[in-house]
Design an enzyme around this catalytic site. Structure first.
Site, PDB file in Angstrom:
ATOM      1  N   TYR A  99       0.822  -0.740   0.073  1.00 53.72           N
ATOM      2  CA  TYR A  99       0.111   0.310   0.394  1.00 53.72           C
ATOM      3  C   TYR A  99       0.422   1.287  -0.246  1.00 53.72           C
ATOM      4  CZ  TYR A  99      -3.857  -3.351   0.745  1.00 53.72           C
ATOM      5  OH  TYR A  99      -5.005  -4.059   0.133  1.00 53.72           O
ATOM      6  N   PHE A 143      -9.471  -3.981  10.628  1.00 54.18           N
ATOM      7  CA  PHE A 143     -10.552  -4.155   9.759  1.00 54.18           C
ATOM      8  C   PHE A 143     -10.167  -4.303   8.239  1.00 54.18           C
ATOM      9  CE2 PHE A 143      -9.182   0.619  10.041  1.00 54.18           C
ATOM     10  CZ  PHE A 143      -9.226   0.979   9.371  1.00 54.18           C
TER      11      PHE A 143
END
Length: 443
Positions: free
Chosen positions: A158, A443
């Site tokens: 990322y 999450f």
């Protein structure tokens, strides 16, 4: 008739996929087929069990409470080979929901939380992740959301999209063979700790987490599934209630619950499932309780902060072992002026920074002027009339944002350039925080 397997007919297009986004919600009390197949694709990507209809319904109920939006990448102008998943199953998945991030000073910043990112192995290296990420971040920016966030399963993916590590989570093992002795015993004996049914925690979770969230730098909103996870009633691996999850509640001087711990006894050890404490005294008292459990030699926790008061409260500091420290929360600034103006600053000052962004959302030269802890951030012309004092990428700025790392460290690592003498020192002075950021949410 031939029994040879048919080969898929692929579109000659360079990107033969269509991205579709839809809410994860029930329709007339049932899981739509599109959502069910998207869930199966997610389960495939994370090697999870295929969810039954009952479990799928429970997942969607939680996701509907969060306002989750799901995206799938679907093959177009092609046919699947006989026996394989059809083109109505996505070959890549992505989802988001929006909650808040505690950026200090009592400010809860709106944040775009990304999750459920998968790409089917047979469709990798075709630009799917870039297409989903680029489209989604652009839409979040257009919607006025200043920050995106994720917790990553893999740590090398990322950064190229502008995300930077902003908090860490520690696995700890605390020896309790001799109980827990505290340097100041009274500090760990405030209030009362009592055993409770784990199901009670599910009822207490949302209100108590809101209190913790409001006072913890780096805390990010939890999804609805957490009230089940904390109580041992289910998670995205299994919705079967766990039979061995125990709970204890901490009561303050007024008899109100201000903390809890749920844990799994695995003699001779105990594993913490979830621990929330709205005060320092509740935190130490809950650990005092865990240290008093008979026949238990150690307590483990996978979400401990990097700077843990427990470690410095214990008389035998060497009984506190940090076994692993990993990146946890990744942030990605989308709107530089809005994000920088939202957080608190340690000192007054002024600094010109240049931010590079591969996707263009956060890039530019910005003048940061801080007075009484608050910043006014203005975009400067990039025509050569304004010269930045320090330059970095949006990934670096996102990591600096919560004070997780210093500008001096980034400069030494070659990830930040000082263009004016003393600028790095001034940047560190501005971005310093009085507490270490800690995120209790995955999450």
């Amino acid at each position: 008739m031939s029994n040879a397997r048919e080969t898929p007919t692929r579109s000659p297009r360079s990107f033969p996929y269509e991205l579709r986004t839809f809410p994860s919600r029930l329709v007339d009390g049932e899981v739509p087929e599109e959502v069910a197949k998207w869930q199966q694709a997610v389960a495939l990507g994370f090697y999870a069990d295929v969810p039954s209809l009952e479990i799928s319904t429970k997942y969607v109920q939680c996701e509907q409470a969060d306002g989750r939006m799901a995206t799938g990448a679907y093959l177009i102008d092609s046919q699947a080979p006989v026996g394989a998943w059809g083109v109505d199953y996505p070959v890549a998945t992505y989802a988001y929901h929006r909650k808040t991030l505690n950026v200090g000073g009592g400010t809860l910043l709106p944040v775009h939380q990304i999750t459920a990112v998968t790409v089917r192995p047979s469709h990798r290296r075709r630009g799917l992740l870039r297409a989903m990420m680029s489209t989604d971040l652009a839409q979040a920016k257009a919607a006025g959301i200043p920050m995106a966030a994720l917790t990553a399963s893999e740590s090398t993916i990322y950064g190229r999209f502008g995300f930077g590590v902003s908090t860490h989570a520690c696995d700890i093992e605390v020896s309790t063979m001799r109980g827990l002795d505290f340097i100041v015993p009274a500090a760990a004996s405030v209030g009362v700790v009592e055993v409770a049914d784990a199901s009670v925690v599910g009822e207490l979770h949302n209100e108590l987490f809101a209190r913790v969230h409001a006072t913890t730098l780096g805390s990010i909103g939890r999804q609805d599934m957490y009230r089940l996870l904390a109580a041992g009633q289910g998670n995205y691996q299994s919705m079967e209630p766990a039979k061995n999850v125990r709970a204890a509640l901490h009561y303050d001087a007024h008899g109100a619950v201000d903390g809890y711990v749920t844990y799994k006894p695995k003699e001779p050890a105990v594993e913490i499932v979830d621990l929330l404490a709205a005060s320092d005294s509740a935190y130490l008292a809950l650990w005092n309780f865990l240290g008093s459990l008979d026949l238990i030699e150690s307590v483990t926790w996978g979400m401990a902060p990097e700077v843990d008061p427990l470690e410095w409260a214990m008389a035998a500091k060497r009984d506190y072992k940090r076994t692993t420290t990993e990146d946890h929360l990744w942030l990605r600034i989308l709107d530089t002026p809005s994000a920088l103006a939202a957080r608190n600053y340690a000192v007054n000052g002024q600094l010109l920074i240049h931010v590079g962004d591969p996707l263009g959302h956060a890039s530019g030269i910005f003048n940061i002027q801080v007075l009484h802890g608050k910043a006014t951030v203005t975009r400067c012309p990039e025509d050569g009339t304004v010269v930045a004092e320090v330059s970095m990428g949006v990934s670096e700025l996102s990591s600096l944002y919560l004070g997780t790392v210093s500008a001096r460290t980034f400069a030494a690592a070659g990830r930040l350039r000082e263009d004016s003498s003393g600028a790095v020192e001034r940047l560190d002075a501005l971005f310093a925080t009085s507490e270490a950021a800690h995120c209790l949410t995955s999450f």
